[in-house]
Design a protein around this motif. Structure first.
Motif, PDB file in Angstrom:
ATOM      1  N   UNK A  18      -1.679  32.962  19.211  1.00 16.26           N
ATOM      2  CA  UNK A  18      -0.636  33.716  19.888  1.00 16.26           C
ATOM      3  C   UNK A  18       0.144  34.550  18.889  1.00 16.26           C
ATOM      4  N   UNK A  19       0.832  35.539  19.386  1.00 19.00           N
ATOM      5  CA  UNK A  19       1.616  36.408  18.511  1.00 19.00           C
ATOM      6  C   UNK A  19       2.747  35.633  17.846  1.00 19.00           C
ATOM      7  N   UNK A  23       3.143  35.167  13.844  1.00 18.12           N
ATOM      8  CA  UNK A  23       4.359  35.616  13.169  1.00 18.12           C
ATOM      9  C   UNK A  23       5.027  34.461  12.432  1.00 18.12           C
ATOM     10  N   UNK A  24       5.026  33.292  13.030  1.00 21.31           N
ATOM     11  CA  UNK A  24       5.591  32.118  12.370  1.00 21.31           C
ATOM     12  C   UNK A  24       4.829  31.797  11.096  1.00 21.31           C
ATOM     13  N   UNK A  25       3.525  31.959  11.137  1.00 24.59           N
ATOM     14  CA  UNK A  25       2.692  31.666   9.981  1.00 24.59           C
ATOM     15  C   UNK A  25       3.030  32.581   8.806  1.00 24.59           C
ATOM     16  N   UNK A  26       3.119  33.886   9.045  1.00 27.96           N
ATOM     17  CA  UNK A  26       3.398  34.767   7.912  1.00 27.96           C
ATOM     18  C   UNK A  26       4.847  34.703   7.491  1.00 27.96           C
ATOM     19  N   UNK A  27       5.743  34.419   8.412  1.00 28.78           N
ATOM     20  CA  UNK A  27       7.152  34.269   8.024  1.00 28.78           C
ATOM     21  C   UNK A  27       7.375  32.989   7.225  1.00 28.78           C
ATOM     22  N   UNK A  28       6.543  31.998   7.408  1.00 25.99           N
ATOM     23  CA  UNK A  28       6.610  30.790   6.593  1.00 25.99           C
ATOM     24  C   UNK A  28       6.012  31.035   5.213  1.00 25.99           C
ATOM     25  N   UNK A  29       5.012  31.889   5.133  1.00 24.69           N
ATOM     26  CA  UNK A  29       4.363  32.168   3.849  1.00 24.69           C
ATOM     27  C   UNK A  29       5.263  32.991   2.930  1.00 24.69           C
TER      28      UNK A  29
END
Length: 109
Positions: A18-19, A23-29
């Motif tokens: 899902x979007x 987005x959560x994944x890259x904002x955590x990275x």
């Protein structure tokens, strides 16, 4: 059988679909890279398109690795979960900064 394998990766907890999850994944990275790969993060923040690189870091990881390495990363992903992608991303991010620094020092010296 290949379809079932890909379907298992996508429908399980391994790859975000899902979007919001993406987005959560890259904002955590982003904060992880700022903390654990400081030189790479600083180098990237001085260039244009740094947000795009951070947004697509997980796809760069699988797209640009040679097949034997990508298979090992996916194998570890299945055994240990998504934290493996973060670890590999940070390791490659740090390696990128080190190599970039070597190239810049050779070019100037």
């Amino acid at each position: 059988s290949a379809y079932l394998c890909i379907n298992g990766l996508v429908t399980g907890k391994y790859l975000s679909q899902t979007k919001v999850a993406y987005e959560t994944q890259w904002r955590a990275f982003s904060p992880l890279s700022k903390k654990y790969a400081r030189a790479a993060y600083q180098l990237l923040s001085t260039t244009d398109g740094s947000d795009l690189v951070l947004e697509n870091w997980s796809w760069y990881l699988l797209e640009h690795l040679p097949l034997p390495f990508a298979v090992r990363v996916l194998d570890c992903l299945l055994m240990e979960g998504p934290k493996v992608l973060y670890r590999m991303g940070l390791a490659l991010f740090s390696d990128f900064a080190r190599e970039r620094g070597k190239r810049l020092s050779h070019a100037s010296g």
